[in-house]
Design a protein around this motif. Sequence first.
Motif, PDB file in Angstrom:
ATOM      1  N   CYS A  56       1.343  -1.159   1.410  1.00 13.25           N
ATOM      2  CA  CYS A  56       0.848  -2.080   0.387  1.00 13.25           C
ATOM      3  C   CYS A  56      -0.642  -2.347   0.623  1.00 13.25           C
ATOM      4  O   CYS A  56      -1.052  -2.684   1.733  1.00 13.25           O
ATOM      5  N   CYS A  83      -0.873  -6.590   1.539  1.00 12.90           N
ATOM      6  CA  CYS A  83      -0.328  -7.182   2.773  1.00 12.90           C
ATOM      7  C   CYS A  83      -0.264  -6.182   3.923  1.00 12.90           C
ATOM      8  O   CYS A  83      -0.046  -6.567   5.069  1.00 12.90           O
ATOM      9  N   CYS A 113       3.263  -3.789  -2.816  1.00  8.83           N
ATOM     10  CA  CYS A 113       4.687  -4.103  -2.658  1.00  8.83           C
ATOM     11  C   CYS A 113       5.070  -5.062  -3.784  1.00  8.83           C
ATOM     12  O   CYS A 113       4.201  -5.646  -4.437  1.00  8.83           O
ATOM     13  N   CYS A 133       3.610  -8.677  -3.453  1.00  7.59           N
ATOM     14  CA  CYS A 133       2.177  -8.807  -3.750  1.00  7.59           C
ATOM     15  C   CYS A 133       1.885  -8.522  -5.218  1.00  7.59           C
ATOM     16  O   CYS A 133       0.897  -8.998  -5.776  1.00  7.59           O
TER      17      CYS A 133
END
Length: 208
Positions: free
Chosen positions: A159, A162, A180, A183
């Motif tokens: 991701c 994050c 992801c 997020c």
Amino acid sequence: MKTLEEYIALAAKSHGHMCPGQILGIRMAMLGLRSIGIDDPVVARKRLLTFVEIDRCATDAVSVVTGCRLGKRSLKFLDYGKVAATFVDLETGRAVRVAAREDARAKAKAMFSAMSDASRAQLEAYKVMETDDLFDLRAVRVKLKPEDMPGRPRSRVTCAQCGEGVNDGRELRLGDRILCRSCAGEPYYEVVTSAEEDSGFRIQDSGH
Ligand SMILES: [Zn+2]
Ligand SMILES: [Zn+2]
């Protein structure tokens, strides 16, 4: 395939207690497997996939009988709130969906109405009731995506926000960014601040 009594002993051990829901789960799985031509789920475990539609007692029993597990990707949980499951033979493509009949509970209660313990009565009735009185069974077709199949992960990305790894195509693409789901705007949690922790934050009911 083991006998009903053998599965009852195994399911009680794995689930922590015996209950009517588990009898349903055991019989549901035995019926489903037989209907797709699988007599020994241990031998057939690599070709078997099960979709369960509820996260209650019956599901644990379905897992005991089929050997399908979440961690092996052979058990798929769909949050539909129904005592129902679909059994798929990956080799032949045969699949059936078995659902507990809505009137099974009333029939079960009427059967052993003299028993003072209602749950016990229901449990005993579920052991002996006719299959047709307990379940509706339908041949079905299930579309399976390669990224949902058991075995090694098909893909893994990181991701952009994050930095956590995401397997099997569960990432989302927003413009040229790979994110992801959390997020990308689908988080199921909020991070608790240290001030909240200090004030005794607890898991909260969403209130519905
Ligand atoms: Zn239970
Ligand atoms: Zn992320």
